[in-house]
Design a protein around this motif. Structure first.
Motif, short mmCIF file in Angstrom:
data_model
loop_
_atom_site.label_atom_id
_atom_site.label_comp_id
_atom_site.label_asym_id
_atom_site.label_seq_id
_atom_site.Cartn_x
_atom_site.Cartn_y
_atom_site.Cartn_z
N LEU A 1 8.53 -7.81 58.11
CA LEU A 1 7.90 -9.08 57.76
C LEU A 1 8.40 -10.19 58.69
N GLY A 2 9.71 -10.18 58.99
CA GLY A 2 10.30 -11.17 59.88
C GLY A 2 9.69 -11.13 61.27
N GLY A 3 9.51 -9.94 61.79
CA GLY A 3 8.91 -9.77 63.12
C GLY A 3 7.49 -10.28 63.14
N MET A 4 6.75 -9.99 62.07
CA MET A 4 5.35 -10.42 62.00
C MET A 4 5.26 -11.94 61.83
N LEU A 5 6.20 -12.49 61.06
CA LEU A 5 6.23 -13.95 60.87
C LEU A 5 6.43 -14.66 62.21
N ARG A 6 7.36 -14.13 63.01
CA ARG A 6 7.63 -14.73 64.32
C ARG A 6 6.38 -14.71 65.19
N TYR B 1 2.04 -16.90 54.55
CA TYR B 1 3.08 -15.93 54.20
C TYR B 1 2.50 -14.82 53.32
N GLN B 2 1.60 -15.23 52.41
CA GLN B 2 0.99 -14.26 51.50
C GLN B 2 0.17 -13.22 52.27
N MET B 3 -0.53 -13.68 53.31
CA MET B 3 -1.34 -12.75 54.10
C MET B 3 -0.45 -11.71 54.76
N LEU B 4 0.71 -12.16 55.25
CA LEU B 4 1.62 -11.24 55.91
C LEU B 4 2.28 -10.29 54.92
N GLU B 5 2.61 -10.81 53.74
CA GLU B 5 3.19 -9.94 52.72
C GLU B 5 2.20 -8.85 52.33
N ALA C 1 -0.10 -7.68 54.26
CA ALA C 1 -0.18 -6.78 55.41
C ALA C 1 0.97 -5.77 55.38
N VAL C 2 2.18 -6.27 55.07
CA VAL C 2 3.34 -5.38 55.01
C VAL C 2 3.17 -4.37 53.87
N GLU C 3 2.61 -4.83 52.76
CA GLU C 3 2.34 -3.93 51.63
C GLU C 3 1.37 -2.82 52.06
N ASN C 4 0.32 -3.20 52.81
CA ASN C 4 -0.63 -2.21 53.31
C ASN C 4 0.05 -1.17 54.19
N ILE C 5 0.95 -1.67 55.05
CA ILE C 5 1.66 -0.77 55.97
C ILE C 5 2.52 0.22 55.19
N GLU C 6 3.27 -0.32 54.21
CA GLU C 6 4.14 0.56 53.43
C GLU C 6 3.33 1.61 52.67
N LEU D 1 -2.11 -6.96 62.09
CA LEU D 1 -2.14 -8.30 62.68
C LEU D 1 -3.48 -8.58 63.36
N LYS D 2 -4.05 -7.54 63.93
CA LYS D 2 -5.34 -7.69 64.61
C LYS D 2 -6.40 -8.20 63.64
N LYS D 3 -6.30 -7.73 62.38
CA LYS D 3 -7.25 -8.16 61.35
C LYS D 3 -7.02 -9.62 60.98
N VAL D 4 -5.75 -10.06 61.07
CA VAL D 4 -5.36 -11.38 60.58
C VAL D 4 -5.52 -12.47 61.64
N ASP D 5 -4.99 -12.22 62.84
CA ASP D 5 -5.01 -13.26 63.87
C ASP D 5 -4.83 -12.63 65.25
N GLU D 6 -5.76 -12.88 66.13
CA GLU D 6 -5.75 -12.22 67.45
C GLU D 6 -4.57 -12.65 68.31
N VAL D 7 -4.25 -13.93 68.26
CA VAL D 7 -3.12 -14.42 69.07
C VAL D 7 -1.81 -13.80 68.60
N ALA D 8 -1.64 -13.78 67.27
CA ALA D 8 -0.44 -13.18 66.70
C ALA D 8 -0.35 -11.71 67.08
N TYR D 9 -1.48 -11.07 67.08
CA TYR D 9 -1.54 -9.66 67.44
C TYR D 9 -1.06 -9.43 68.87
N VAL D 10 -1.55 -10.24 69.79
CA VAL D 10 -1.16 -10.09 71.20
C VAL D 10 0.33 -10.38 71.38
#
Ligand SMILES: [Zn+2]
Length: 157
Positions: free
Chosen positions: A67-72, A81-85, A87-92, A116-125
């Motif tokens: 989650l920390g890596g994705m937040l950065r 934050y909720q969207m990332l949480e 996402a992490v839940e989906n991964i697990e 991340l690609k689903k959430v935000d393209e810049v964050a994904y890159v």
């Protein structure tokens, strides 16, 4: 289970039911010595996921670290934050569904990038570039180009 009032160790269960979320079992107990009632909760112990790193060493899967890596990667991006949480839940869940117990760090990285690609393209890159540590700059540039092409194509529609 010790009685919280008199510390006697014998009690009987008088009621047992799952909590609303279904994650726990709530039990009402009655102390056999003093007769007072108290509540205990029973939870399932999750089997840890073991991550096999590139050098072959192993460590326990750490949700917070991922989650920390994705937040950065999402710094100053419109991602909550909720969207990332979520996402992490989906991964697990994907890991638990696919693997017995061990999963490679490479695969976790792929799953994180897909989320991340689903959430935000810049964050994904950003994440992809850090994750691959620029060891494969061509792939990175290709993906960047694909994203830009996608965007141009969409704008022209
Ligand atoms: Zn008691």
């Amino acid at each position: 289970m010790k009685c919280p009032y008199c510390s006697a160790s014998d009690s009987k269960v008088i009621d047992s039911r799952p909590t609303e979320d279904g994650e726990k079992i709530r039990r009402r107990r009655e102390c056999l010595k003093c007769g007072r009632r108290f509540t205990t909760y029973e939870i399932v112990e999750r089997v840890p996921i073991i991550v096999v790193k590139k050098d072959g060493s192993r460590e326990e899967f750490d949700r917070q670290k991922l989650l920390g890596g994705m937040l950065r990667a999402c710094e100053k991006r419109p991602v909550s934050y909720q969207m990332l949480e979520a996402a992490v839940e989906n991964i697990e869940q994907a890991i638990r569904a696919e693997y017995e117990q061990e999963v490679t760090s490479i695969h976790i990285g792929e799953l994180a990038m897909a989320e991340l690609k689903k959430v935000d393209e810049v964050a994904y890159v950003r994440f992809a570039s850090v994750y691959r540590q620029f060891s494969d700059i061509n792939t990175f540039m290709e993906e960047l180009r694909e994203i830009l092409n996608d965007r141009t194509a969409r704008e022209q529609e």
